[in-house]
Design a protein around this motif. Sequence first.
Motif, mmCIF file in Angstrom:
data_model
loop_
_atom_site.group_PDB
_atom_site.id
_atom_site.type_symbol
_atom_site.label_atom_id
_atom_site.label_comp_id
_atom_site.label_asym_id
_atom_site.label_seq_id
_atom_site.Cartn_x
_atom_site.Cartn_y
_atom_site.Cartn_z
ATOM 1 N N UNK A 171 25.832 40.567 37.891
ATOM 2 C CA UNK A 171 27.258 40.540 37.463
ATOM 3 C C UNK A 171 28.007 41.551 38.497
ATOM 4 N N UNK A 172 29.396 41.243 38.723
ATOM 5 C CA UNK A 172 30.027 41.880 39.599
ATOM 6 C C UNK A 172 31.228 42.520 38.342
ATOM 7 N N UNK A 173 31.685 43.915 38.800
ATOM 8 C CA UNK A 173 32.880 44.564 38.169
ATOM 9 C C UNK A 173 33.881 44.580 39.017
ATOM 10 N N UNK A 174 35.195 44.004 38.555
ATOM 11 C CA UNK A 174 36.285 43.760 39.482
ATOM 12 C C UNK A 174 37.644 44.471 38.749
ATOM 13 N N UNK A 175 38.078 45.060 39.602
ATOM 14 C CA UNK A 175 39.361 45.694 39.153
ATOM 15 C C UNK A 175 40.554 44.657 39.399
ATOM 16 N N UNK A 176 41.182 44.172 38.187
ATOM 17 C CA UNK A 176 42.417 43.009 38.449
ATOM 18 C C UNK A 176 43.543 43.568 39.125
ATOM 19 N N UNK A 177 43.774 44.960 39.165
ATOM 20 C CA UNK A 177 44.952 45.318 39.834
ATOM 21 C C UNK A 177 44.746 45.623 41.339
ATOM 22 N N UNK A 178 45.772 44.874 41.968
ATOM 23 C CA UNK A 178 45.569 44.998 43.649
ATOM 24 C C UNK A 178 45.926 46.410 44.165
ATOM 25 N N UNK A 179 45.034 46.801 45.136
ATOM 26 C CA UNK A 179 45.194 47.882 45.810
ATOM 27 C C UNK A 179 45.704 47.724 47.287
ATOM 28 N N UNK A 180 47.151 48.327 47.558
ATOM 29 C CA UNK A 180 47.798 48.237 48.667
ATOM 30 C C UNK A 180 48.111 46.684 49.071
ATOM 31 N N UNK A 181 48.486 46.048 48.157
ATOM 32 C CA UNK A 181 48.820 44.711 48.212
ATOM 33 C C UNK A 181 47.709 43.659 48.349
ATOM 34 N N UNK A 182 46.462 44.054 48.104
ATOM 35 C CA UNK A 182 45.384 43.340 47.996
ATOM 36 C C UNK A 182 45.474 42.071 47.043
ATOM 37 N N UNK A 183 44.260 41.699 46.937
ATOM 38 C CA UNK A 183 44.006 40.435 45.677
ATOM 39 C C UNK A 183 44.478 40.914 44.400
ATOM 40 N N UNK A 184 45.083 40.073 43.647
ATOM 41 C CA UNK A 184 45.575 40.505 42.296
ATOM 42 C C UNK A 184 44.832 39.587 41.437
ATOM 43 N N UNK A 185 44.338 39.899 40.413
ATOM 44 C CA UNK A 185 44.104 39.178 39.014
ATOM 45 C C UNK A 185 45.192 39.203 37.993
ATOM 46 N N UNK A 186 46.265 39.781 38.251
ATOM 47 C CA UNK A 186 47.345 39.972 37.244
ATOM 48 C C UNK A 186 48.211 38.673 37.071
ATOM 49 N N UNK A 187 48.629 38.725 35.672
ATOM 50 C CA UNK A 187 49.721 37.421 35.436
ATOM 51 C C UNK A 187 50.401 37.906 34.546
ATOM 52 N N UNK A 188 51.574 38.064 34.996
ATOM 53 C CA UNK A 188 52.897 38.550 34.158
ATOM 54 C C UNK A 188 53.027 37.451 33.057
ATOM 55 N N UNK A 189 53.091 36.290 33.244
ATOM 56 C CA UNK A 189 52.988 35.194 32.093
ATOM 57 C C UNK A 189 52.192 35.331 31.116
#
Length: 708
Positions: A171-189
Amino acid sequence: MKLSRIKSAFRFMVVAWQVVFSGVATAEVVSHEVSFIGDGAPNKGNFSFDTTTKRFTKFELVWRGILFDVTSSANSPVTQNYAPYGPCPGFNPEAVYKAMTAGLQCAGQALSLEWLTFPPNPSGGTYSSALALAGWTQERSGFLFGVSYPNSSYTAELVSGTYKVSPGTSISIVDPVPLNGGDSLLDGSNEKSGITTAAERLATKGRIVKGISADGVAQIVIRIPAKSFSEKISISVKPDPLCGNGNSDNYGRVYDALSPPSNIFQNAFSGNVPLTIASTSKGPMAFAVYRAPADFVRSDCQFNNLSDIGAAKRTVALSLGNGTPDQQIDIVRPPALMVHGLWATSDDLGDLTQLESLSSMGLVVWRVNYGYNITISRGSPDNRLDIVSPGSALGFSYGANIVLNTSRSLLEAFRAGRVGQVPSAAARIDYIAHSMGNLVTRTTTLDLKYAEPRNFSKGYIHKLISIGGPHLGTPFANQALQPGNQCIRDFMAEHGQPVLDDCPGCAILRNANGAALGNGEGAAGSLKGNKAGSGEFGEGIKRLLSKQPNIPTTYIAGVMSSDQITRLIQPPPMKKVCSPLSGECHDVPTDRFNLVQILAVICPDDPMVRNFRSPAAFIDFLGVENDGVVPLNSQLNGGSRANQVVISGVLHSPGTAKLYTFRNFAPGTLGGEPTELTTPPSTSGVSLIVEKVQLLLNTPVTDKNVYR
């Protein structure tokens, strides 16, 4: 055979085929499992490799039930020459990965990975170990594994055999919040969790991390490859086996990322959670979200509490229901930010700067500075006065904007692992503020940027440790702004401490480039209050009283001792001087003054001077209990002193000490008085204020008796 001889005892030719990764535009982590064949061989192993950063995010081996984490060693491979070929040029973690997974690459290269981790040895002491791996072809590869026992009757044990690498289910552990404009898993909706429920994004986006800050808000996504769509996978948080009860405040919570509960901060599960398996370009996968514990130090039992207090990190185990080994999550302390007060800078925090050296307990501490000099233009456009002033003389909003921007920078550096131990997810900060810095910190909550997606709309303040904060204002501000005290205001402005009132609509604040910095707020105007804390508030405090959300806050207050009041608040000492010509004699001040008495001489007609002509007048001005500037009631924000820290015999700040301390102008010496920022040593030898702050950092924010 000693461990140091393993490398010379085992030299393999390492060559590999080129591995081509196509279509990798974003962070992609590839997981593999390693099986070992041979007598006494390791039970199993697994590793994950980030094809974007070209570094291992995990490299672990289990031998006789003991976990060896050699991630750092895999990312710093130790190579050996194999005559007559010599080393491969540019040997690096990517070459290690390719050698293990793709066969031949560079003939003649011997690869040795030395394991630098030291798990505890049941016989006492620690293990040390080394591993040598070689890939001759994809079908034929070998290993040599050695373990040394420093406190055992024998010095080393060696095993060897073959190994096979196959696509893994790690398994992998992933930060959903982007760092320096990187990939994001956030969804404001997605109002439930703020994280996307799109399986493909969950499988391919985000940033691999190893830990999470114990701030009660940060979240990480856990990617779990499935063997098939029919596989049953569940996840649960395991309590500490010694005495943990699984309370989510201590161990965090989990939920299904594809089907989040209605409110993840109230309804996320701490029990066994079944997970949905979805189709992705990486194959069938399940996704869970883990939400951080409420605080770093646990409260479930005395053993855990004591072990956490001095620890740099702790771990939480996540159990999967498909036979996969438990996943260990590093739990780290939230970062901390120190905030100075009025007419001060980040260099004026006294003993608190000692907190910056407590890296052994995993504490990351920054300072913020909103006190550097700026040009202030006040008045109407036709009658404008430009002065140079410390920015801290302005209102709360000016400093709050700088504190907010510094908070973001601190979290970015912390999450990237630049100032912490490991790259970690984090959303909130512990604030340690003195004097007006508390009001500035609290004012950040009124900014529209305070609660945003990167902190899951919960804001940046995890907890606030208030030191000498004028939460209900101070009579000093009211008095200093009275029209009759112009002489004192002029004196203070000449000495770099302008007393600025609010001037809505008539003031322009600008920096050296001419850019506007704020409205017409002045710190003194915002800090107005009476000794009872019952009214006459400035606009800045009024806004906080009417709009501020609840912030877990604990209070450290300082009070002058009765001896200090009697000794420091008194008329100027006088002496009789007679003229040698006329013989007339007069009482004149001696050369031994404090600043209050100097003001009494310079500004004798200012009403404010009357407050310092006797201890009785002083008490009538600030109340029986005060630190020379702020009444105790205001420092406690109107609450009781129960379970709060009150330090007796201290003044508000080093600047306040200069105000009250007697000075002998003949030798030019300045006597010292203890202050809230420069306290005497405690019984342990540490500065008392530092000891108290450490204690409160180690007090769980869920303790409502301490954090109100």
